[in-house]
Design a protein around this motif. Structure first.
Motif, PDB file in Angstrom:
ATOM      1  N   ILE A  26       1.002  -1.583  -0.240  1.00 24.46           N
ATOM      2  CA  ILE A  26       0.026   0.180   0.416  1.00 24.46           C
ATOM      3  C   ILE A  26       1.018   1.262  -0.177  1.00 24.46           C
ATOM      4  O   ILE A  26       1.963   0.556   0.888  1.00 24.46           O
ATOM      5  N   ALA A  27       1.044   2.604  -1.450  1.00 27.32           N
ATOM      6  CA  ALA A  27       1.551   3.382  -1.333  1.00 27.32           C
ATOM      7  C   ALA A  27       0.442   4.372  -1.367  1.00 27.32           C
ATOM      8  O   ALA A  27       0.028   4.413  -2.318  1.00 27.32           O
ATOM      9  N   PRO A  28       0.910   5.365  -0.203  1.00 26.22           N
ATOM     10  CA  PRO A  28       1.472   5.356   1.088  1.00 26.22           C
ATOM     11  C   PRO A  28       0.697   4.507   2.106  1.00 26.22           C
ATOM     12  O   PRO A  28      -0.345   4.802   1.828  1.00 26.22           O
ATOM     13  N   SER A  29       1.027   4.118   2.490  1.00 29.28           N
ATOM     14  CA  SER A  29      -0.195   3.198   3.673  1.00 29.28           C
ATOM     15  C   SER A  29      -0.788   4.430   5.303  1.00 29.28           C
ATOM     16  O   SER A  29      -1.679   4.124   5.695  1.00 29.28           O
ATOM     17  N   GLN A  30      -0.387   5.871   5.129  1.00 28.50           N
ATOM     18  CA  GLN A  30      -1.297   6.189   5.496  1.00 28.50           C
ATOM     19  C   GLN A  30      -1.353   7.842   4.523  1.00 28.50           C
ATOM     20  O   GLN A  30      -1.067   8.495   4.487  1.00 28.50           O
ATOM     21  N   VAL A  31      -2.484   8.049   5.681  1.00 27.72           N
ATOM     22  CA  VAL A  31      -3.433   9.787   4.200  1.00 27.72           C
ATOM     23  C   VAL A  31      -3.122  10.458   5.900  1.00 27.72           C
ATOM     24  O   VAL A  31      -3.613  10.248   6.997  1.00 27.72           O
ATOM     25  N   VAL A  32      -2.885  11.967   5.847  1.00 31.76           N
ATOM     26  CA  VAL A  32      -3.516  12.668   6.722  1.00 31.76           C
ATOM     27  C   VAL A  32      -4.392  14.122   5.985  1.00 31.76           C
ATOM     28  O   VAL A  32      -4.760  13.990   4.403  1.00 31.76           O
ATOM     29  N   ILE A  33      -5.480  14.137   7.062  1.00 29.76           N
ATOM     30  CA  ILE A  33      -6.710  14.713   6.899  1.00 29.76           C
ATOM     31  C   ILE A  33      -6.345  16.428   7.096  1.00 29.76           C
ATOM     32  O   ILE A  33      -6.347  16.164   8.968  1.00 29.76           O
ATOM     33  N   ALA A  34      -6.526  17.324   7.084  1.00 28.61           N
ATOM     34  CA  ALA A  34      -7.130  18.692   7.773  1.00 28.61           C
ATOM     35  C   ALA A  34      -8.117  18.736   7.939  1.00 28.61           C
ATOM     36  O   ALA A  34      -8.269  19.039   6.391  1.00 28.61           O
ATOM     37  N   VAL A  35      -8.385  19.569   9.096  1.00 24.82           N
ATOM     38  CA  VAL A  35     -10.044  19.800   9.086  1.00 24.82           C
ATOM     39  C   VAL A  35      -9.810  21.441   9.894  1.00 24.82           C
ATOM     40  O   VAL A  35      -8.912  21.801  10.475  1.00 24.82           O
ATOM     41  N   ASP A  36     -11.478  21.513   9.431  1.00 25.09           N
ATOM     42  CA  ASP A  36     -10.813  23.414  10.295  1.00 25.09           C
ATOM     43  C   ASP A  36     -12.378  23.292  10.852  1.00 25.09           C
ATOM     44  O   ASP A  36     -13.547  22.264  10.694  1.00 25.09           O
ATOM     45  N   SER A  37     -12.819  24.331  11.532  1.00 22.00           N
ATOM     46  CA  SER A  37     -13.584  24.147  12.234  1.00 22.00           C
ATOM     47  C   SER A  37     -15.305  25.378  10.945  1.00 22.00           C
ATOM     48  O   SER A  37     -14.272  26.617  10.481  1.00 22.00           O
ATOM     49  N   VAL A  38     -16.335  25.056  11.236  1.00 27.66           N
ATOM     50  CA  VAL A  38     -17.233  26.214  10.525  1.00 27.66           C
ATOM     51  C   VAL A  38     -18.061  27.404  10.523  1.00 27.66           C
ATOM     52  O   VAL A  38     -18.320  26.731  11.858  1.00 27.66           O
ATOM     53  N   ALA A  39     -18.701  27.834  10.422  1.00 30.04           N
ATOM     54  CA  ALA A  39     -19.742  28.578  10.439  1.00 30.04           C
ATOM     55  C   ALA A  39     -20.905  28.543  10.723  1.00 30.04           C
ATOM     56  O   ALA A  39     -20.800  27.479   9.766  1.00 30.04           O
ATOM     57  N   SER A  40     -21.741  28.938  11.527  1.00 29.04           N
ATOM     58  CA  SER A  40     -22.936  28.046  11.179  1.00 29.04           C
ATOM     59  C   SER A  40     -24.013  29.432  11.369  1.00 29.04           C
ATOM     60  O   SER A  40     -23.461  29.886  12.646  1.00 29.04           O
ATOM     61  N   LYS A  41     -25.545  29.026  10.849  1.00 26.92           N
ATOM     62  CA  LYS A  41     -26.261  30.147  11.047  1.00 26.92           C
ATOM     63  C   LYS A  41     -27.578  29.366  10.803  1.00 26.92           C
ATOM     64  O   LYS A  41     -27.710  28.356   9.868  1.00 26.92           O
TER      65      LYS A  41
END
Length: 314
Positions: free
Chosen positions: A122-137
């Protein structure tokens, strides 16, 4: 001669059958052998909390080297592999950075590859995920539903949308531009009973990075059978404190639409028809009539005659 043609025809069909049969057998033998191949698998994060958004998945494609029978490899080749990672299975690294370690077991459990095959690399065997907060209304839900009733039927009350507002989330710059959300367009015809239907919300007019707290709402419309009635009502003169004005006629005929179940409850005292002496002019001997009061159960009320003649008695 006819018999010979029949024999030749049968022989040809037998030949084609055995040719097809041997071709299928040869294909099955090839598919039963072991092969090696490489897949590209798309990575996708699912079940994302409403107050989070995925900024980046690195990488979005991973490569899998696998070994297996032709049958299992063919299955994976036909279906485009997608690795769907539930948000709650991601491992938080720091701040808003998450990661996921891909293993042969996780690929099998998530049915990315056929269980009969074996993963070599498996290449690559690690996945990096960038998460962010969001606004709401909170924004209102508006209807794009049109109704057409059977003759004699109509809306008993105002249509209701439940819930009548929803929460949207997304980047602040995007949700600022959104002030309402519409249902999908729908036309309901020949209605003669209560409507209670689930209708999807339309995403067409929303920015792509905006999400909704729910995908559909309930639309409720109470429906009744209506009938027409007519009633005679005495006319009340306004702004004639000295009682110097006489009108002809002294009564007005009112036509109204009401629910059939309430028809017998309607009386003349439920209405108030007026003419206002303050509207009198020297050039016109008529005063306009107005329905100043009508029962709440009446859907539509109108005057048969719109005006009345008046005389001032000195």
């Amino acid at each position: 001669m006819f018999r010979g043609n029949k024999i030749n025809s049968v022989s040809a069909r037998e030949f084609l059958f055995f040719l097809l049969f041997t071709t299928i057998i040869a294909g099955l033998i090839k598919l039963s052998k072991t092969y090696k191949t490489q897949y590209e698998v798309t990575v996708e994060v699912v079940d994302i909390p409403l107050d989070r958004t995925i900024q980046e998945i690195n990488p979005e494609l991973i490569k899998i080297n696998a070994e297996g029978s032709g049958f299992s490899l063919l299955t994976n080749a036909i279906d485009t592999p997608v690795l769907r990672l539930p948000f709650n299975e991601l491992n938080k690294v720091s701040g808003e950075t998450y990661q996921y370690n891909i293993t042969a077991r996780s690929l099998a459990l998530k049915e990315v590859i056929d269980n009969e095959g074996s993963v070599l690399a498996i290449a690559p065997s690690q996945v990096v995920i960038a998460v962010d907060s969001v606004a709401s209304k909170r924004i209102p839900v508006l209807s794009k539903i049109t109704f057409s009733y059977k003759t004699g039927y109509g809306a008993k009350s105002k249509m209701r949308i439940e819930p009548d507002s929803i929460t949207i989330v997304g980047p602040a710059g995007s949700i600022t531009k959104v002030n309402e959300v519409f249902t999908t367009s729908k036309e309901l015809l020949e209605i003669d009973s209560k409507i209670q239907d689930q209708v999807a919300l339309s995403m067409l007019e929303l920015p792509e990075d905006v999400r909704l707290s729910q995908k559909e709402v309930a639309v409720i419309q109470d429906v009744s059978k209506f009938t027409e009635g007519k009633i005679v009502v005495p006319i009340t003169i306004l702004n004639d404190a000295d009682a110097q004005v006489k009108i002809l006629p002294k009564i007005a005929e009112v036509s109204y639409i009401v629910e059939l179940e309430n028809f017998d409850k309607i009386t003349a005292s439920d209405f108030l028809v007026t003419c206002d002496y303050a509207n009198a002019t020297d050039t016109d001997a008529y005063l306009p009539l107005k329905i100043s009061k009508a029962p709440a159960s009446v859907k539509v009320a109108r005057l048969i005659n719109k005006q009345v003649k008046f005389i001032v008695i000195n």
